[in-house]
Design a protein around this motif. Structure first.
Motif, PDB file in Angstrom:
ATOM      1  N   THR A 146       0.809  -1.220   0.000  1.00  0.00           N
ATOM      2  CA  THR A 146       0.000   0.000   0.000  1.00  0.00           C
ATOM      3  C   THR A 146       0.841   1.268   0.000  1.00  0.00           C
ATOM      4  O   THR A 146       0.284   2.364  -0.010  1.00  0.00           O
TER       5      THR A 146
ATOM      6  N   THR B 201       2.392   2.504   2.412  1.00  0.00           N
ATOM      7  CA  THR B 201       2.006   3.191   3.642  1.00  0.00           C
ATOM      8  C   THR B 201       2.943   2.701   4.746  1.00  0.00           C
ATOM      9  O   THR B 201       3.170   1.505   4.873  1.00  0.00           O
TER      10      THR B 201
ATOM     11  N   VAL C  25      -5.879  -4.126   1.723  1.00  0.00           N
ATOM     12  CA  VAL C  25      -5.068  -3.415   0.729  1.00  0.00           C
ATOM     13  C   VAL C  25      -5.926  -2.326   0.081  1.00  0.00           C
ATOM     14  O   VAL C  25      -5.518  -1.162  -0.003  1.00  0.00           O
TER      15      VAL C  25
ATOM     16  N   ALA D 112      -6.049   1.988   0.712  1.00  0.00           N
ATOM     17  CA  ALA D 112      -6.060   2.932  -0.417  1.00  0.00           C
ATOM     18  C   ALA D 112      -7.227   3.913  -0.278  1.00  0.00           C
ATOM     19  O   ALA D 112      -7.071   5.111  -0.532  1.00  0.00           O
TER      20      ALA D 112
END
Length: 128
Positions: free
Chosen positions: A10, A12, A43, A47
């Motif tokens: 991701t 992140t 996932v 987002a």
């Protein structure tokens, strides 16, 4: 999947994922060794969260509307106050304005690229 894989997939940070978990935006099961185990569906959810945060929505609002993004039938009206509805409307209107601005800028860039590519024709190979 473990937090490292979710982080990689991701884009992140692990810290940010733990923050999302603290804020009850995502949830992880705990394995017997204490490691977090994240489901594949997170996932896409991460987002969505990132997109909503980038759009300027506060975590409090995101927490309220995330269930609606997965399933409109999961809307929770009991906690929607008039103030929250007004905040969501305001955020939606700000998004609309950003979309209009981005569309205008995209169209201007496309026009610029069209003009430039017409002027800069590929050079012919030198004559021998």
């Amino acid at each position: 999947m473990r937090i490292g894989e979710l982080s990689r997939r991701t884009a992140t940070s692990r810290r940010q994922l733990r923050y999302y978990e603290e804020q009850e935006l995502i949830f992880a099961e705990r394995e017997s060794n204490g490691y977090r185990d994240y489901q594949e569906a997170l996932v896409d959810r991460v987002a969505q969260i990132r997109g909503l945060l980038d759009a300027g929505l506060p975590v409090k609002i995101i927490r309220q509307i995330l269930p609606c993004l997965r399933s409109p039938s999961a809307i929770h009206f009991e906690s929607a106050t008039p103030e929250m509805v007004a905040t969501i409307e305001e955020q939606r209107d700000k998004m609309d304005e950003r979309i209009r601005c981005l569309t205008q800028n995209r169209d201007a860039l496309s026009a610029y690229l069209g003009a430039v590519t017409r002027q800069v024709a590929p050079a012919s190979p030198p004559a021998r």
